[in-house]
Design an enzyme around this catalytic site. Structure first.
Site, PDB file in Angstrom:
ATOM      1  N   GLU A   1      -2.304  -0.530  -6.128  1.00 56.90           N
ATOM      2  CA  GLU A   1      -0.847  -0.689  -6.079  1.00 56.90           C
ATOM      3  C   GLU A   1      -0.471  -2.044  -5.486  1.00 56.90           C
ATOM      4  O   GLU A   1       0.412  -2.735  -6.001  1.00 56.90           O
ATOM      5  CB  GLU A   1      -0.214   0.419  -5.226  1.00 56.90           C
ATOM      6  CG  GLU A   1      -0.579   1.823  -5.634  1.00 56.90           C
ATOM      7  CD  GLU A   1      -1.811   2.372  -4.916  1.00 56.90           C
ATOM      8  OE1 GLU A   1      -1.844   3.587  -4.673  1.00 56.90           O
ATOM      9  OE2 GLU A   1      -2.741   1.607  -4.607  1.00 56.90           O
TER      10      GLU A   1
ATOM     11  N   CYS B   1      -1.765   5.749  -0.736  1.00 60.85           N
ATOM     12  CA  CYS B   1      -1.871   5.957   0.704  1.00 60.85           C
ATOM     13  C   CYS B   1      -0.523   5.572   1.321  1.00 60.85           C
ATOM     14  O   CYS B   1       0.336   4.986   0.653  1.00 60.85           O
ATOM     15  CB  CYS B   1      -3.003   5.108   1.282  1.00 60.85           C
ATOM     16  SG  CYS B   1      -2.672   3.329   1.262  1.00 60.85           S
TER      17      CYS B   1
ATOM     18  N   HIS C   1      -5.871  -2.405  -2.397  1.00 59.99           N
ATOM     19  CA  HIS C   1      -5.573  -1.240  -3.222  1.00 59.99           C
ATOM     20  C   HIS C   1      -4.902  -1.646  -4.538  1.00 59.99           C
ATOM     21  O   HIS C   1      -4.257  -2.696  -4.625  1.00 59.99           O
ATOM     22  CB  HIS C   1      -4.709  -0.258  -2.456  1.00 59.99           C
ATOM     23  CG  HIS C   1      -5.444   0.418  -1.341  1.00 59.99           C
ATOM     24  ND1 HIS C   1      -4.900   1.432  -0.601  1.00 59.99           N
ATOM     25  CD2 HIS C   1      -6.691   0.226  -0.841  1.00 59.99           C
ATOM     26  CE1 HIS C   1      -5.773   1.854   0.294  1.00 59.99           C
ATOM     27  NE2 HIS C   1      -6.871   1.113   0.178  1.00 59.99           N
TER      28      HIS C   1
END
Length: 183
Positions: free
Chosen positions: A84, A110, A82
């Site tokens: 991030e 998430c 992801h």
């Protein structure tokens, strides 16, 4: 209109940088970008896609060859790292502290990324599009209520987006009445 009135807010500015980072994404399902900011300075960026050195989803067609979409297989997990996590990994790789920083993302993190963000000492999350709902939202909200992180949804104003598009499409290193007066 005064020049200062046309400048993006800090939140819009960093969100636009996250959106630019998303253009580097190799994920065909959800291109996401992230920018870690400390004291109004960018310290790291990230976008989602396969792990560094691995075949890109854009090259092989979704997460695995032969799939018609990323969720076509009920047994194979996503290969994506992801945005991030990639931004936090880039900061760590280069010895940059994220303690006390903020992160701007194009998609609300998430729960796994939110836990990573909290553990990395990032205190504020600014996101464009909501993601968590139901029980996931309850867990997210528990982190907020415990004072571990602040989440805030941000949007670009239409005038800022149009002005940014003109800056991307035309040279900004020459005086142009079109660029200076676009609203």
């Amino acid at each position: 209109m005064a020049w200062d009135d046309q400048r993006p807010t800090w939140d819009e500015y960093f969100l636009m940088l996250a959106k630019l980072a998303a253009t580097r994404s190799t994920c065909l399902a959800f291109p996401v970008g992230a920018v870690i900011v400390k004291n109004k300075q960018v310290v790291a960026t990230g976008y989602n896609g396969s792990p560094s050195g691995s075949a890109h989803c854009t090259a092989q067609g979704f997460c695995y060859p032969g799939l018609s979409s990323c969720d076509a297989s009920k047994t194979l997990p996503s290969r994506a790292v992801h945005a991030e996590a990639n931004a936090i990994a880039q900061a760590a790789k280069h010895g940059i502290s994220t303690d006390g920083a903020s992160i701007y993302v194009t998609l609300e993190p998430c729960l796994s990324c939110l836990k990573l963000i909290i553990s990395a000492g990032i205190k504020e999350v600014f996101y464009e599009t909501s993601f968590n709902s139901g029980e996931k939202a309850l867990v997210r909200d528990s982190f907020i209520n415990e004072g571990l992180v602040i989440l805030k949804q941000v949007k670009l104003s239409e005038s800022t987006a149009k002005r940014a598009a003109s800056f991307l499409l035309f040279s900004t290193s020459v005086v142009s009445s079109d660029i200076l007066h676009t609203s």
